[in-house]
Enzyme design. Structure first.
Site, PDB file in Angstrom:
ATOM      1  N   ASP A 111       0.838  -1.195   0.000  1.00 25.13           N
ATOM      2  CA  ASP A 111       0.000   0.000   0.000  1.00 25.13           C
ATOM      3  C   ASP A 111       0.882   1.257   0.000  1.00 25.13           C
ATOM      4  O   ASP A 111       1.683   1.436  -0.912  1.00 25.13           O
ATOM      5  CB  ASP A 111      -0.942  -0.071   1.216  1.00 25.13           C
ATOM      6  CG  ASP A 111      -2.022   0.984   1.214  1.00 25.13           C
ATOM      7  OD1 ASP A 111      -3.029   0.787   0.505  1.00 25.13           O
ATOM      8  OD2 ASP A 111      -1.871   1.995   1.938  1.00 25.13           O
ATOM      9  N   HIS A 126      -6.812  -7.232   0.810  1.00 26.14           N
ATOM     10  CA  HIS A 126      -5.852  -6.136   0.763  1.00 26.14           C
ATOM     11  C   HIS A 126      -4.763  -6.281   1.822  1.00 26.14           C
ATOM     12  O   HIS A 126      -3.586  -6.039   1.548  1.00 26.14           O
ATOM     13  CB  HIS A 126      -6.586  -4.811   0.946  1.00 26.14           C
ATOM     14  CG  HIS A 126      -5.687  -3.619   0.926  1.00 26.14           C
ATOM     15  ND1 HIS A 126      -4.960  -3.249  -0.187  1.00 26.14           N
ATOM     16  CD2 HIS A 126      -5.384  -2.701   1.887  1.00 26.14           C
ATOM     17  CE1 HIS A 126      -4.254  -2.160   0.083  1.00 26.14           C
ATOM     18  NE2 HIS A 126      -4.486  -1.809   1.328  1.00 26.14           N
TER      19      HIS A 126
END
Length: 290
Positions: A107, A270
């Site tokens: 990320d 994620h």
């Protein structure tokens, strides 16, 4: 009680202009630096790092502006550019005695890792990116209703004042939204509480990090694209199938940046290093063997 990565020791290392990073270090062998994402800290690597530490020196910092690292004021719009944050990581590795190192980021940390690979190709030997596109491509593919899940990118891109006020009024609701939305029960209550506590005290610096991604970081990517600057080291990319959801070819986007690319679409969520650590360790070991 403070949560630690098993077998790792923590220290503070000054990297630039008096900014000190909180870092957990463990293991021996060739160095691997692991960079966390949003809204996390270095603790997101708590399952991956001990495995890699069996035969590598593993370095897990909190990025500037996050966790227990320093959070300088952003007076010129560059304090949280990925160029600045990447320079932090190179300085951190050197302070620990490593001129060259492998680098993996998730990320936000992946954006820092990409910039480090572009700006410091002689320092980064291998690069892994977990669940992002490069900054320039991210903005290119977000449009229409499909961009709604990325509302926080647009909110924190606004000029100083409004985003900080809105998020600061209810930080647990804001940061907890992403922890709950993106997690598949991979983040236990104590770690979730640690992430919220860290984010609660970092609203201004986190917003500055995201604001840079809509301003100076785009300028840096555009300059690299014009100059033909690419990632020359072996690169592994693990992504959810965002391309299918947003209507773009993720692998071709990455091939525009990386010469030696292993691009994989994954089925886990994620927060993949917390949800599927064994798969992440295998992917990183595969990368390091290239």
């Amino acid at each position: 009680m403070t949560i630690e990565i098993s077998g790792f020791t923590r220290q503070r290392i000054t990297v630039a202009d008096g900014v000190a990073l909180n870092v957990a270090v463990g293991g021996t062998g060739s160095p691997v630096v692991l960079l966390h994402g949003f809204p996390q800290t270095h603790l997101m690597w708590r399952h991956v790092a001990p495995d890699l530490a069996a035969d590598h020196t593993v370095i897990c910092p909190d990025l500037r502006g996050y966790g227990a690292s320093d959070k300088p004021e952003d007076t010129d719009g560059h304090a949280y550019s990925k160029r600045t944050m990447a320079a932090d990581i190179v300085a951190l590795a050197r302070a620990l005695g490593h001129e060259r190192f492998a680098l993996a980021g998730h990320d936000r940390g992946a954006l820092v890792a990409i910039r480090a690979g572009l700006d410091h190709p002689n320092a980064v030997t291998h690069l892994a990116s977990l669940d992002v596109l490069p900054t320039l491509d991210t903005w290119d593919v977000l449009h229409g209703r499909s961009a709604a899940p990325g509302f926080h990118l647009f909110l924190m891109a606004q000029p100083p004042g409004l985003p900080e006020t809105l998020i600061g009024a209810a930080p647990d609701a804001f940061f907890g939204h992403f922890l709950d939305l993106w997690s598949t029960d991979a983040i236990p209550a104590d770690v979730r509480a640690a992430y919220l506590e860290a984010s609660r005290g970092a609203v201004r610096s986190i917003v500055a990090d995201y604001r840079a991604t809509a301003t100076v970081d785009v300028e840096h990517d555009e300059a690299d694209r014009r100059a033909g600057n690419r990632l020359r080291m072996p690169v592994t990319v693990l992504q959810q199938d965002w391309g299918a959801m947003l209507g773009y070819d993720a692998a071709s986007r990455w091939r525009a940046w990386a010469d030696d690319l292993d691009h994989r679409t994954v089925s886990f969520g994620h927060f993949m290093a917390e949800e599927s650590p064994a798969e992440i360790v295998k992917a990183l070991r595969d990368l390091l063997a290239r």
